[in-house]
Design a protein around this motif. Sequence first.
Motif, PDB file in Angstrom:
ATOM      1  N   LEU A  95      -2.264  -8.571 -10.831  1.00 42.06           N
ATOM      2  CA  LEU A  95      -1.131  -8.473  -9.903  1.00 42.06           C
ATOM      3  C   LEU A  95      -0.444  -7.119 -10.026  1.00 42.06           C
ATOM      4  N   LEU A  96      -0.266  -6.660 -11.276  1.00 43.70           N
ATOM      5  CA  LEU A  96       0.431  -5.387 -11.474  1.00 43.70           C
ATOM      6  C   LEU A  96      -0.372  -4.225 -10.897  1.00 43.70           C
ATOM      7  N   LEU A  97      -1.708  -4.298 -11.070  1.00 40.30           N
ATOM      8  CA  LEU A  97      -2.536  -3.166 -10.655  1.00 40.30           C
ATOM      9  C   LEU A  97      -3.007  -3.266  -9.205  1.00 40.30           C
ATOM     10  N   ALA A  98      -2.794  -4.430  -8.574  1.00 40.66           N
ATOM     11  CA  ALA A  98      -3.336  -4.658  -7.234  1.00 40.66           C
ATOM     12  C   ALA A  98      -3.051  -3.508  -6.262  1.00 40.66           C
ATOM     13  N   PRO A  99      -1.808  -3.009  -6.190  1.00 43.14           N
ATOM     14  CA  PRO A  99      -1.534  -1.982  -5.184  1.00 43.14           C
ATOM     15  C   PRO A  99      -2.233  -0.670  -5.486  1.00 43.14           C
TER      16      PRO A  99
ATOM     17  N   LYS B 172       0.828  -1.205   0.000  1.00 44.90           N
ATOM     18  CA  LYS B 172       0.000   0.000   0.000  1.00 44.90           C
ATOM     19  C   LYS B 172       0.867   1.262   0.000  1.00 44.90           C
ATOM     20  N   TYR B 173       0.221   2.407  -0.106  1.00 44.84           N
ATOM     21  CA  TYR B 173       0.910   3.692  -0.165  1.00 44.84           C
ATOM     22  C   TYR B 173       2.049   3.757   0.837  1.00 44.84           C
ATOM     23  N   PRO B 174       3.244   4.197   0.483  1.00 47.65           N
ATOM     24  CA  PRO B 174       3.695   4.685  -0.833  1.00 47.65           C
ATOM     25  C   PRO B 174       4.502   3.642  -1.599  1.00 47.65           C
ATOM     26  N   ARG B 175       4.268   2.365  -1.306  1.00 47.33           N
ATOM     27  CA  ARG B 175       5.148   1.317  -1.853  1.00 47.33           C
ATOM     28  C   ARG B 175       4.488   0.548  -2.993  1.00 47.33           C
ATOM     29  N   GLU B 176       3.547   1.179  -3.717  1.00 44.60           N
ATOM     30  CA  GLU B 176       2.837   0.483  -4.795  1.00 44.60           C
ATOM     31  C   GLU B 176       3.807  -0.044  -5.856  1.00 44.60           C
ATOM     32  N   MET B 177       4.794   0.796  -6.191  1.00 44.81           N
ATOM     33  CA  MET B 177       5.700   0.401  -7.270  1.00 44.81           C
ATOM     34  C   MET B 177       6.698  -0.661  -6.809  1.00 44.81           C
ATOM     35  N   SER B 178       6.923  -0.774  -5.511  1.00 48.34           N
ATOM     36  CA  SER B 178       7.743  -1.883  -5.021  1.00 48.34           C
ATOM     37  C   SER B 178       7.065  -3.193  -5.379  1.00 48.34           C
ATOM     38  N   TRP B 179       5.746  -3.233  -5.179  1.00 51.18           N
ATOM     39  CA  TRP B 179       4.996  -4.444  -5.508  1.00 51.18           C
ATOM     40  C   TRP B 179       5.005  -4.698  -7.010  1.00 51.18           C
ATOM     41  N   SER B 180       4.729  -3.651  -7.798  1.00 53.70           N
ATOM     42  CA  SER B 180       4.596  -3.862  -9.246  1.00 53.70           C
ATOM     43  C   SER B 180       5.934  -4.263  -9.877  1.00 53.70           C
ATOM     44  N   THR B 181       7.036  -3.632  -9.448  1.00 50.54           N
ATOM     45  CA  THR B 181       8.333  -4.076  -9.975  1.00 50.54           C
ATOM     46  C   THR B 181       8.598  -5.507  -9.518  1.00 50.54           C
ATOM     47  N   GLY B 182       8.138  -5.848  -8.313  1.00 51.75           N
ATOM     48  CA  GLY B 182       8.294  -7.215  -7.823  1.00 51.75           C
ATOM     49  C   GLY B 182       7.521  -8.215  -8.661  1.00 51.75           C
ATOM     50  N   VAL B 183       6.326  -7.831  -9.127  1.00 47.91           N
ATOM     51  CA  VAL B 183       5.535  -8.724  -9.980  1.00 47.91           C
ATOM     52  C   VAL B 183       6.289  -8.997 -11.285  1.00 47.91           C
ATOM     53  N   LEU B 184       6.903  -7.940 -11.843  1.00 52.53           N
ATOM     54  CA  LEU B 184       7.697  -8.149 -13.055  1.00 52.53           C
ATOM     55  C   LEU B 184       8.871  -9.084 -12.766  1.00 52.53           C
ATOM     56  N   LEU B 185       9.492  -8.915 -11.593  1.00 49.45           N
ATOM     57  CA  LEU B 185      10.617  -9.789 -11.240  1.00 49.45           C
ATOM     58  C   LEU B 185      10.151 -11.238 -11.072  1.00 49.45           C
ATOM     59  N   LEU B 186       8.931 -11.433 -10.572  1.00 54.26           N
ATOM     60  CA  LEU B 186       8.363 -12.790 -10.498  1.00 54.26           C
ATOM     61  C   LEU B 186       8.270 -13.382 -11.898  1.00 54.26           C
ATOM     62  N   ALA B 187       7.742 -12.582 -12.835  1.00 57.21           N
ATOM     63  CA  ALA B 187       7.609 -13.075 -14.212  1.00 57.21           C
ATOM     64  C   ALA B 187       8.979 -13.423 -14.790  1.00 57.21           C
ATOM     65  N   PHE B 188       9.966 -12.545 -14.578  1.00 57.01           N
ATOM     66  CA  PHE B 188      11.312 -12.831 -15.096  1.00 57.01           C
ATOM     67  C   PHE B 188      11.874 -14.104 -14.469  1.00 57.01           C
ATOM     68  N   THR B 189      11.609 -14.298 -13.165  1.00 50.34           N
ATOM     69  CA  THR B 189      12.115 -15.488 -12.479  1.00 50.34           C
ATOM     70  C   THR B 189      11.543 -16.752 -13.105  1.00 50.34           C
TER      71      THR B 189
ATOM     72  N   PHE C 251      18.698  -7.265 -13.527  1.00 50.64           N
ATOM     73  CA  PHE C 251      19.595  -6.346 -12.802  1.00 50.64           C
ATOM     74  C   PHE C 251      18.949  -4.973 -12.683  1.00 50.64           C
ATOM     75  N   VAL C 252      18.402  -4.504 -13.806  1.00 54.75           N
ATOM     76  CA  VAL C 252      17.775  -3.180 -13.810  1.00 54.75           C
ATOM     77  C   VAL C 252      16.620  -3.136 -12.809  1.00 54.75           C
ATOM     78  N   PHE C 253      15.761  -4.160 -12.858  1.00 53.41           N
ATOM     79  CA  PHE C 253      14.571  -4.130 -12.009  1.00 53.41           C
ATOM     80  C   PHE C 253      14.892  -4.423 -10.548  1.00 53.41           C
ATOM     81  N   ILE C 254      15.922  -5.255 -10.313  1.00 51.43           N
ATOM     82  CA  ILE C 254      16.324  -5.474  -8.915  1.00 51.43           C
ATOM     83  C   ILE C 254      16.886  -4.167  -8.360  1.00 51.43           C
ATOM     84  N   GLY C 255      17.693  -3.455  -9.189  1.00 46.73           N
ATOM     85  CA  GLY C 255      18.219  -2.165  -8.758  1.00 46.73           C
ATOM     86  C   GLY C 255      17.092  -1.207  -8.403  1.00 46.73           C
TER      87      GLY C 255
END
Lengths: 473, 185
Positions: A325-329, A115-132, A200-204
Amino acid sequence: MKRFVVSTWRWLDDRLGLSDLIGPSLRHLVPHDATWWYVFGSATLVAFTVQIITGIALAFSFVPSSSQAYDTLRFITNEAPFGHFLRGLHYYGASAMVLMVGAHMAQTFLFGAYKYPREMSWSTGVLLLAFTLVMGFTGQLLRWDQTAAWSVVVAAEQAGRVPVIGDWLARFILGGSTIGGATLSRFFAIHVFLIPATMFVFIGLHVWLVLRHGISDPPVAGRRVDPATYKQEYHAELARTGVPFWPDGAWRDFVFGTALILGIAALALIYGPPPVERPPDPSILEADPRPDWYLLWYFAVLALIPPKIEGAVMILAPALIGVILLLAPILGSKGERHWSRRPWAIGVVLLSVLMIGSLWIAGANSPWSPNFEAKPLTAAVVGATQGPIAEGARIFHQRACLNCHLIQGHGGRRGPDLTFVSDRLSENDIIIRIVNGRGNMPAYGSILRPAEVNALVAFLKTCRRPEFPAKEK
Amino acid sequence: MNNENITPDDGVQPSAGPRRETIALISRRKFLSRLSLSLAGVCAVVIGVPAAGFVLAPLFRKVAGTWRTVGAVGDFAIGETVSVVFEDPSPLPWAGVTARAAAWLRRDSESAFTAFSAHCTHLGCPVRWMPGANLFLCPCHGGVYYRDGSVAAGPPPHPLFRYDVRILEGNVQVKATAVPITTTL
């Protein structure tokens, strides 16, 4: 000596500015009560680091050529010093990474950390799940044995179901119109360069967001997230009770990360890497391709969705899950964070675990696949060595009935267990089912001779519980 | 600190309005940033287009079928279905065993053959011919086909794909083509 080391370090640090670079990150304040629940993110990074190191080492001997990769895999596994162990580390490291991503997601979801203000932490994490998951799948392909080659075909066929551009996608995956010289090189480039660089980019970015917004404070039931006041309250609380990340917070990450690595190493030593199967020769048709365990549940999905809606499910369901998943937060960025005030959140996590778990078990058993190894029934099972019953049992095996049906635990599970079939069906019913088929039972009318049907029926009439009389006609 | 001469923004006095030099500097900076971004775009196109084209090239490679001999006519008994191995239409020199493909070939009569693709139409797994049952069984998701390739059970959406077969100078030839991809729309 010590003075020399210290002065050298001071000189280097002055010129390189390392303390200025990472010092603030190490010293930044974290909530004092962020304890063991918070180790899964760093554990994922630990597993990723294991993958980078073992992956680079393996690349020293791996030849990404469709004709030679299989031989280099065998060399790495059977001859190269540490090769067997390294492959094991890479395999269990991948498994650990998938598991830790899952645990990390479940924890941050249940704690409302997205939740606020960490919405993008979750969404970048969802992308990292997909990459994994893409790394997991492409990694299995780089083993380049029979299962790998057929998995590429399955992936291409799935991509082929995408409307309009499906055929193009399939060709992109195959590297042409068939499996061949171009296929493995593509997956090598994707697995070793393209996805890791993107990760690397998204983990950064993901780690930067942790520093920017701070580790989420453990939720308290009743304390709601209000974007107008959250940051102020968070920083005030940190100033009051926060502790420096290094070492007050970090030591748990180091303990858990070390345990994870030791666990990976132990599994690699005890169980070793997945075996290198038959060569990736598409003309060997005795194949039984299965994905590695982390995608086995999806293998079950592909077998179990009703064929009529399969096209939609195969393409729309993953897309829909990804978008949700991307939009959840963004859909739920305010309000209660504590799981006890968000029962639906517990429900979502439980449902996901149950669904993936039961699909996983289904995939491991795959009862929808015929048993190609079915051996002829023994006289002990049949209860006769000659006469029509024994002949029927022989035909039951020879005509491949046994590949799909169980008799006293022998045979396949594709169709119903026929051990006690005569308790359920009359002789006429049995004949009708055999001749006309039904549902997933093929019609054998044109395949069997009348004498064979009679022999099969004679055998199947003996398949019943002794205490029940056979159903009358 | 006196930074007035260093950053133009400090030179913009709300009351006095921007000086002419400041306006010139701002438009110069606007131009320079647009120039730099445009150059970056040009660089991206110069490097990106050939890279993307190279990677995407297989999408556009059309493969014509190639006739491959799979045996002499006399090698096949009438009524039997056997697997035959042949080479892909245009294999790359380093393809090794991956250039091989297989089909299920049945001799229907003296001069008629049928060749079924070994790929299940569901998701491409290799189907196996069960001679006792006269069925093709798929090992992956439970697809079953009758002798003529039509679907008997499971999820396959289409009958088994067939390759063209011909007899040339006493040899049976199968027309090797692309892996059949089941598509929607």
